[in-house]
Motif scaffolding. Sequence first.
Motif, PDB file in Angstrom:
ATOM      1  N   MET A 107       0.826  -1.191   0.000  1.00 50.24           N
ATOM      2  CA  MET A 107       0.000   0.000   0.000  1.00 50.24           C
ATOM      3  C   MET A 107       0.871   1.255   0.000  1.00 50.24           C
ATOM      4  O   MET A 107       0.586   2.187  -0.718  1.00 50.24           O
ATOM      5  N   GLU A 108       1.916   1.231   0.805  1.00 54.09           N
ATOM      6  CA  GLU A 108       2.790   2.388   0.913  1.00 54.09           C
ATOM      7  C   GLU A 108       3.529   2.632  -0.404  1.00 54.09           C
ATOM      8  O   GLU A 108       3.734   3.762  -0.811  1.00 54.09           O
ATOM      9  N   ASN A 109       3.922   1.562  -1.111  1.00 46.52           N
ATOM     10  CA  ASN A 109       4.595   1.684  -2.393  1.00 46.52           C
ATOM     11  C   ASN A 109       3.697   2.337  -3.431  1.00 46.52           C
ATOM     12  O   ASN A 109       4.147   3.181  -4.199  1.00 46.52           O
ATOM     13  N   THR A 110       2.449   1.979  -3.469  1.00 50.53           N
ATOM     14  CA  THR A 110       1.498   2.544  -4.416  1.00 50.53           C
ATOM     15  C   THR A 110       1.324   4.037  -4.178  1.00 50.53           C
ATOM     16  O   THR A 110       1.295   4.829  -5.115  1.00 50.53           O
ATOM     17  N   PHE A 111       1.255   4.421  -2.917  1.00 53.77           N
ATOM     18  CA  PHE A 111       1.110   5.827  -2.562  1.00 53.77           C
ATOM     19  C   PHE A 111       2.328   6.619  -3.014  1.00 53.77           C
ATOM     20  O   PHE A 111       2.199   7.698  -3.596  1.00 53.77           O
ATOM     21  N   ARG A 112       3.544   6.065  -2.804  1.00 53.31           N
ATOM     22  CA  ARG A 112       4.770   6.749  -3.221  1.00 53.31           C
ATOM     23  C   ARG A 112       4.820   6.861  -4.750  1.00 53.31           C
ATOM     24  O   ARG A 112       5.240   7.881  -5.283  1.00 53.31           O
ATOM     25  N   ASP A 113       4.402   5.801  -5.432  1.00 50.42           N
ATOM     26  CA  ASP A 113       4.374   5.845  -6.898  1.00 50.42           C
ATOM     27  C   ASP A 113       3.414   6.922  -7.406  1.00 50.42           C
ATOM     28  O   ASP A 113       3.700   7.631  -8.370  1.00 50.42           O
ATOM     29  N   GLN A 114       2.276   7.044  -6.728  1.00 53.42           N
ATOM     30  CA  GLN A 114       1.303   8.067  -7.117  1.00 53.42           C
ATOM     31  C   GLN A 114       1.854   9.471  -6.870  1.00 53.42           C
ATOM     32  O   GLN A 114       1.663  10.373  -7.690  1.00 53.42           O
ATOM     33  N   ILE A 115       2.566   9.635  -5.767  1.00 54.07           N
ATOM     34  CA  ILE A 115       3.177  10.947  -5.454  1.00 54.07           C
ATOM     35  C   ILE A 115       4.235  11.286  -6.502  1.00 54.07           C
ATOM     36  O   ILE A 115       4.315  12.426  -6.980  1.00 54.07           O
ATOM     37  N   LYS A 116       5.059  10.291  -6.891  1.00 51.88           N
ATOM     38  CA  LYS A 116       6.084  10.522  -7.908  1.00 51.88           C
ATOM     39  C   LYS A 116       5.437  10.915  -9.243  1.00 51.88           C
ATOM     40  O   LYS A 116       5.885  11.839  -9.912  1.00 51.88           O
ATOM     41  N   LEU A 117       4.412  10.196  -9.600  1.00 51.17           N
ATOM     42  CA  LEU A 117       3.713  10.493 -10.844  1.00 51.17           C
ATOM     43  C   LEU A 117       3.111  11.898 -10.822  1.00 51.17           C
ATOM     44  O   LEU A 117       3.235  12.663 -11.775  1.00 51.17           O
ATOM     45  N   LEU A 118       2.496  12.244  -9.717  1.00 52.32           N
ATOM     46  CA  LEU A 118       1.900  13.571  -9.576  1.00 52.32           C
ATOM     47  C   LEU A 118       2.959  14.660  -9.637  1.00 52.32           C
ATOM     48  O   LEU A 118       2.771  15.690 -10.296  1.00 52.32           O
ATOM     49  N   SER A 119       4.098  14.432  -8.990  1.00 52.60           N
ATOM     50  CA  SER A 119       5.156  15.448  -9.008  1.00 52.60           C
ATOM     51  C   SER A 119       5.719  15.605 -10.425  1.00 52.60           C
ATOM     52  O   SER A 119       6.029  16.714 -10.855  1.00 52.60           O
ATOM     53  N   ARG A 120       5.857  14.501 -11.171  1.00 60.09           N
ATOM     54  CA  ARG A 120       6.336  14.599 -12.550  1.00 60.09           C
ATOM     55  C   ARG A 120       5.337  15.358 -13.413  1.00 60.09           C
ATOM     56  O   ARG A 120       5.718  16.159 -14.266  1.00 60.09           O
ATOM     57  N   MET A 121       4.062  15.080 -13.219  1.00 65.39           N
ATOM     58  CA  MET A 121       3.040  15.776 -13.989  1.00 65.39           C
ATOM     59  C   MET A 121       3.048  17.266 -13.686  1.00 65.39           C
ATOM     60  O   MET A 121       2.944  18.097 -14.594  1.00 65.39           O
ATOM     61  N   LEU A 122       3.192  17.627 -12.397  1.00 65.11           N
ATOM     62  CA  LEU A 122       3.241  19.039 -12.019  1.00 65.11           C
ATOM     63  C   LEU A 122       4.471  19.719 -12.596  1.00 65.11           C
ATOM     64  O   LEU A 122       4.403  20.855 -13.075  1.00 65.11           O
ATOM     65  N   PHE A 123       5.612  19.017 -12.557  1.00 63.66           N
ATOM     66  CA  PHE A 123       6.837  19.582 -13.120  1.00 63.66           C
ATOM     67  C   PHE A 123       6.662  19.829 -14.617  1.00 63.66           C
ATOM     68  O   PHE A 123       7.016  20.887 -15.133  1.00 63.66           O
TER      69      PHE A 123
END
Length: 151
Positions: free
Chosen positions: A1-17
């Motif tokens: 569960m924690e890995n999925t959350f981190r992956d989502q945060i990484k994806l969101l940060s890349r999209m924002l960048f």
Amino acid sequence: MENTFRDQIKLLSRMLFTFFFLFLILIGGLFYLIDNPETFESSKTDSLQDVTEADDKVENTIDLANGFIDDEGMEATIQNCTGCHSAQLVTQNRMSREGWKATIKWMQETQNLWDLGANEELILTYLSKNYAPTKKGRRQNLENIEWYELE
């Protein structure tokens, strides 16, 4: 569960960048246009000048703006034909006067072409003169040929 959350945060940060980067490019382009309006204006006038020059140019009896043969009745044909379809649809066809008349009648009956009135005679004359069928047949027989046999 924690890995999925981190992956989502990484994806969101890349999209924002990516969004921020594209936004900066857009803003930079707008500032460039504001500081250099002549760049945009000159390209607009150059392309308009090219179109205007082509509108008046005739080469080898072909009107460069639309591809029609420059002859009496061309303007009436352009005004009545190119409102519904391209000039190329007319210029690629070859028909007799009767064929053109039948085509016009068909368009009036099925495609809502308006009554051409006095222009119909002018248009038919123009089309039958400049876009008449061309006589095509077999090529002429070859004569005086020295044939040889392959070994």
